[in-house]
Design a protein around this motif. Sequence first.
Motif, PDB file in Angstrom:
ATOM      1  N   ILE A  93     -12.384  11.291   6.068  1.00  0.00           N
ATOM      2  CA  ILE A  93     -13.429  10.946   7.412  1.00  0.00           C
ATOM      3  C   ILE A  93     -15.247  10.399   7.424  1.00  0.00           C
ATOM      4  CG2 ILE A  93     -14.825  12.314   8.958  1.00  0.00           C
ATOM      5  CD1 ILE A  93     -12.725  14.851   8.684  1.00  0.00           C
ATOM      6  N   ALA A  94     -15.666  10.800   5.978  1.00  0.00           N
ATOM      7  CA  ALA A  94     -16.996   9.913   5.582  1.00  0.00           C
ATOM      8  C   ALA A  94     -16.010   8.048   5.710  1.00  0.00           C
ATOM      9  CB  ALA A  94     -17.671  10.164   5.003  1.00  0.00           C
ATOM     10  N   HIS A  95     -15.359   7.936   4.465  1.00  0.00           N
ATOM     11  CA  HIS A  95     -14.735   6.417   4.701  1.00  0.00           C
ATOM     12  C   HIS A  95     -13.805   5.248   5.702  1.00  0.00           C
ATOM     13  CE1 HIS A  95     -13.254   3.354   2.016  1.00  0.00           C
ATOM     14  NE2 HIS A  95     -12.343   3.076   2.505  1.00  0.00           N
ATOM     15  N   ALA A  96     -13.502   6.610   6.472  1.00  0.00           N
ATOM     16  CA  ALA A  96     -13.046   5.829   7.771  1.00  0.00           C
ATOM     17  C   ALA A  96     -14.022   5.130   9.187  1.00  0.00           C
ATOM     18  CB  ALA A  96     -12.034   6.015   8.674  1.00  0.00           C
TER      19      ALA A  96
ATOM     20  N   ALA B  26      -3.402   3.806   5.922  1.00  0.00           N
ATOM     21  CA  ALA B  26      -2.435   3.618   6.139  1.00  0.00           C
ATOM     22  C   ALA B  26      -1.703   2.857   4.943  1.00  0.00           C
ATOM     23  CB  ALA B  26      -1.255   2.979   7.545  1.00  0.00           C
ATOM     24  N   ALA B  27      -2.855   1.420   4.251  1.00  0.00           N
ATOM     25  CA  ALA B  27      -2.025   0.853   3.071  1.00  0.00           C
ATOM     26  C   ALA B  27      -2.036   1.873   1.897  1.00  0.00           C
ATOM     27  CB  ALA B  27      -2.647  -0.391   3.408  1.00  0.00           C
ATOM     28  N   ARG B  28      -3.800   2.771   2.435  1.00  0.00           N
ATOM     29  CA  ARG B  28      -3.345   3.554   0.800  1.00  0.00           C
ATOM     30  C   ARG B  28      -3.266   4.951   1.255  1.00  0.00           C
ATOM     31  NH1 ARG B  28     -10.545   2.223   0.273  1.00  0.00           N
ATOM     32  NH2 ARG B  28     -10.156   0.099   0.727  1.00  0.00           N
ATOM     33  N   GLY B  29      -2.232   5.354   1.931  1.00  0.00           N
ATOM     34  CA  GLY B  29      -1.266   6.018   1.941  1.00  0.00           C
ATOM     35  C   GLY B  29      -1.630   7.338   3.213  1.00  0.00           C
ATOM     36  N   VAL B  30      -2.623   7.046   4.035  1.00  0.00           N
ATOM     37  CA  VAL B  30      -3.524   7.446   4.957  1.00  0.00           C
ATOM     38  C   VAL B  30      -3.439   7.660   6.183  1.00  0.00           C
ATOM     39  CG1 VAL B  30      -5.093   9.361   4.984  1.00  0.00           C
ATOM     40  CG2 VAL B  30      -5.478   8.183   3.433  1.00  0.00           C
ATOM     41  N   THR B  31      -2.335   8.788   7.519  1.00  0.00           N
ATOM     42  CA  THR B  31      -1.611   8.098   8.000  1.00  0.00           C
ATOM     43  C   THR B  31      -2.288   9.049   8.708  1.00  0.00           C
ATOM     44  OG1 THR B  31       0.471   8.232   7.274  1.00  0.00           O
ATOM     45  CG2 THR B  31       0.471   8.565  10.101  1.00  0.00           C
ATOM     46  N   VAL B  32      -3.419   8.468   9.842  1.00  0.00           N
ATOM     47  CA  VAL B  32      -4.069   8.633  10.987  1.00  0.00           C
ATOM     48  C   VAL B  32      -3.886   7.898  12.166  1.00  0.00           C
ATOM     49  CG1 VAL B  32      -5.449   8.159   9.829  1.00  0.00           C
ATOM     50  CG2 VAL B  32      -6.103   9.584  11.303  1.00  0.00           C
TER      51      VAL B  32
ATOM     52  N   SER C 239     -11.628  -3.872  13.943  1.00  0.00           N
ATOM     53  CA  SER C 239     -11.461  -2.631  15.290  1.00  0.00           C
ATOM     54  C   SER C 239     -10.667  -1.135  13.880  1.00  0.00           C
ATOM     55  CB  SER C 239     -10.268  -3.269  16.087  1.00  0.00           C
ATOM     56  OG  SER C 239      -8.692  -3.455  15.299  1.00  0.00           O
ATOM     57  N   LEU C 240     -10.847  -0.251  15.179  1.00  0.00           N
ATOM     58  CA  LEU C 240      -9.702   1.074  14.875  1.00  0.00           C
ATOM     59  C   LEU C 240      -8.845   0.750  14.344  1.00  0.00           C
ATOM     60  CD1 LEU C 240     -11.326   2.895  18.221  1.00  0.00           C
ATOM     61  CD2 LEU C 240     -11.935   3.308  16.562  1.00  0.00           C
ATOM     62  N   ARG C 241      -7.850  -0.117  15.197  1.00  0.00           N
ATOM     63  CA  ARG C 241      -6.641  -0.140  14.628  1.00  0.00           C
ATOM     64  C   ARG C 241      -6.668  -0.975  13.062  1.00  0.00           C
ATOM     65  NH1 ARG C 241      -6.071  -0.662  20.374  1.00  0.00           N
ATOM     66  NH2 ARG C 241      -4.414   0.390  21.105  1.00  0.00           N
ATOM     67  N   ASP C 242      -7.751  -1.674  13.227  1.00  0.00           N
ATOM     68  CA  ASP C 242      -7.825  -1.976  11.787  1.00  0.00           C
ATOM     69  C   ASP C 242      -8.038  -1.085  10.171  1.00  0.00           C
ATOM     70  OD1 ASP C 242      -7.647  -4.987  12.570  1.00  0.00           O
ATOM     71  OD2 ASP C 242      -9.631  -5.281  12.656  1.00  0.00           O
ATOM     72  N   VAL C 243      -9.426  -0.290  11.136  1.00  0.00           N
ATOM     73  CA  VAL C 243      -9.298   1.081  10.118  1.00  0.00           C
ATOM     74  C   VAL C 243      -8.167   1.746  10.468  1.00  0.00           C
ATOM     75  CG1 VAL C 243     -11.100   2.922   9.889  1.00  0.00           C
ATOM     76  CG2 VAL C 243     -11.401   0.690  10.550  1.00  0.00           C
TER      77      VAL C 243
END
Length: 233
Positions: free
Chosen positions: A15-18, A37-43, A28-32
């Motif tokens: 959460i803090a990293h995002a 996602a490239a790091r394996g975090v699907t949100v 943008s929010l979509r860039d984040v």
Amino acid sequence: MPEPHRGFRFPREIIAHAVWLYHCFSLSLRDVELILAARGVTVSYESIRDWGIRFGRQYAAALKRRRPRPGDKWHLDEVFIRIRGKIHYLWRAVDQNGVVLDILVQKHRDTNAAKRFFQKLLSGGTEAPRVIVTDKLKSYAAAKRDILPKVEHRQSRYLNNRIKVSHQPTRRRERQMQRFKSIRQAQRFLSAHSRMHSHVQLRRHLIPAVDYRSFRDAAFRVWRDVARIAITE
């Protein structure tokens, strides 16, 4: 003290990293969302937006408490922003080191608006500066006579380049967000954005590379402490 991240599906580190990515870079929010996602975090980007609203100002307030003592020379300026098609004004102050002291979104740029901004800058026991530098807007001089009568006041459009540069990240985010929806939203977002962005985006062209890396590492340590992330030695 209760854990503010309790009940969230993702740990506080993510959460803090995002939130950090969104506020510290022109993303943008979509860039984040894509970076995570490239790091394996699907949100979803909607979740990232919610995290920014919920935690952004908390992080910014903690950074403000940890900031060094402001310099004794303050640069003040105001720029217009559009909110639902109407012109409002973003008041900003930085010290001689480029550190953002505070911002305030208001409908006007008259004497009362200048007084409210001065009062916000001096809240919390902040000491008055030795000098303030502004453009030639008469509202500054009128407000200064009442609130900062002993402070030297320099008025020149050419002495305020430092704060003009400080407006640039806001302009980029304003375009990216397709402008702000309300005064409350603008104040909430820009309070967090100005504090977090200036914390890590150091003025590297003014300092040697070795010093820059040292200052950058110190800024990262403060950020990890503020975000309550354990530091792995």
